[in-house]
Design a protein around this motif. Structure first.
Motif, short mmCIF file in Angstrom:
data_model
loop_
_atom_site.label_atom_id
_atom_site.label_comp_id
_atom_site.label_asym_id
_atom_site.label_seq_id
_atom_site.Cartn_x
_atom_site.Cartn_y
_atom_site.Cartn_z
N ARG A 8 39.13 45.38 56.47
CA ARG A 8 39.79 45.41 55.14
C ARG A 8 39.28 44.27 54.28
NH1 ARG A 8 44.93 45.91 58.32
NH2 ARG A 8 45.05 48.12 58.79
N LEU A 12 37.37 44.21 50.69
CA LEU A 12 37.84 43.38 49.58
C LEU A 12 36.70 42.47 49.09
CD1 LEU A 12 39.90 42.03 47.71
CD2 LEU A 12 40.70 40.67 49.66
N ARG A 15 34.18 44.29 47.03
CA ARG A 15 34.67 44.57 45.67
C ARG A 15 34.76 43.30 44.84
NH1 ARG A 15 39.15 49.36 46.75
NH2 ARG A 15 37.69 50.74 47.84
N ASP A 16 35.14 42.20 45.50
CA ASP A 16 35.19 40.92 44.78
C ASP A 16 33.79 40.50 44.34
OD1 ASP A 16 37.68 39.86 44.22
OD2 ASP A 16 37.99 39.16 46.27
N VAL A 165 39.68 45.86 43.28
CA VAL A 165 40.01 44.64 44.04
C VAL A 165 41.49 44.65 44.39
CG1 VAL A 165 40.26 42.12 43.87
CG2 VAL A 165 38.11 43.21 43.17
N ALA A 168 42.20 46.98 47.12
CA ALA A 168 41.71 46.49 48.42
C ALA A 168 42.58 45.37 48.99
CB ALA A 168 40.27 46.01 48.29
N ARG A 169 43.27 44.66 48.12
CA ARG A 169 44.14 43.56 48.58
C ARG A 169 45.43 44.09 49.21
NH1 ARG A 169 42.84 38.42 46.50
NH2 ARG A 169 44.99 37.71 46.73
N LEU A 177 45.12 37.20 53.76
CA LEU A 177 44.77 37.20 52.34
C LEU A 177 44.69 35.76 51.81
CD1 LEU A 177 44.15 39.48 50.41
CD2 LEU A 177 46.53 39.46 49.65
#
Ligand code: ZN
Length: 237
Positions: A8, A12, A15-16, A165, A168-169, A177
């Motif tokens: 995961r 993320l 995408r970040d 983003v 995905a978080r 996180l």
């Protein structure tokens, strides 16, 4: 196989990374527009400078013409006076004055000629500068339009990237996180693989504790941090 948490986080991170890339491009747009505007400004300034130069040289030429006129008037006056004097020494003195005035006129006329040449050169520079801007302005304007369009499309892309983003978080547990955000704030990538016992971020050997934590069965909940650089590490295979 990386743990579900790491998987995961890798999504993320992906995408970040895209978001950061878009943000960087977006930030560059005003700078690029400013650079083009600066070039237009410089080309206009060159035109103005050449125009100003022509004007200055022309007014200097006018002053010279006036000075030549006055000197010629003076020379004519001396010549007339010379006709009416009776004494030889007076005649010679006037002849001397006429000679002096003539030298002045020659000098002024020489300068006038140089001035005319300089005006021609300055006019050429003016025409050249105008030509440069005329040739480039369409390209400059097109570039600015492209950059403005780019700003619009990048802004839309950023909006999408930010939504991706956020999405995905959502499935990532809070502790992972937080660790990710801390690592990402330091530098990207925040999550790196351990290869050959070395951290993929700092390329230094990780301790056996970190390695076994990264490989451990609890790696899903107990993520590991590189003991050298603090980035999140995972066991790849
Ligand atoms: Zn490291």
């Amino acid at each position: 196989m990386p743990s579900p948490t790491i998987e995961r986080l890798l999504i993320l991170q992906d995408r970040d990374t895209r978001r950061i890339g878009i943000e960087a491009q977006l930030k560059a747009v005003p700078r690029e527009i400013a650079a083009v505007e600066q070039r237009i400004g410089a080309e206009r300034a060159a035109i103005d400078a050449a125009k100003g130069e022509v004007r200055d040289l022309e007014s200097k030429k006018k002053i010279l013409e006036t000075e030549i006129g006055s000197a010629e008037t003076l020379r004519a006056k001396y010549r007339t006076q010379q006709l009416s004097v009776k004494k030889n020494d007076e005649y010679q003195a006037l002849g001397h004055e006429i000679e002096n005035v003539q030298k002045q006129i020659d000098d002024l006329e020489g300068r006038e000629l140089e001035g005319m040449y300089a005006i021609d050169e300055a006019r050429k520079r003016f025409v050249e500068a105008e030509g440069t801007l005329k040739r480039n302005i369409t390209g400059h304007e097109a570039r600015i339009r492209t950059m403005k369009d780019r700003d619009v499309s990048l802004s839309a892309e950023l909006k999408e990237a930010l939504a991706a983003v956020a999405e995905a978080r959502t499935p990532v547990a809070a502790p992972a996180l937080e660790a990710y955000d801390r690592a990402a704030a330091r530098r990207m990538p925040a999550v790196v693989a351990i290869r050959g016992g070395k951290c993929g971020g700092c390329h230094l050997k990780v301790s056996s504790e970190v390695e076994s934590a990264a490989r451990g069965k609890n790696a899903d909940t107990e993520f590991a941090l590189c003991d050298q650089c603090g980035q999140m590490v995972y066991w790849e295979s």
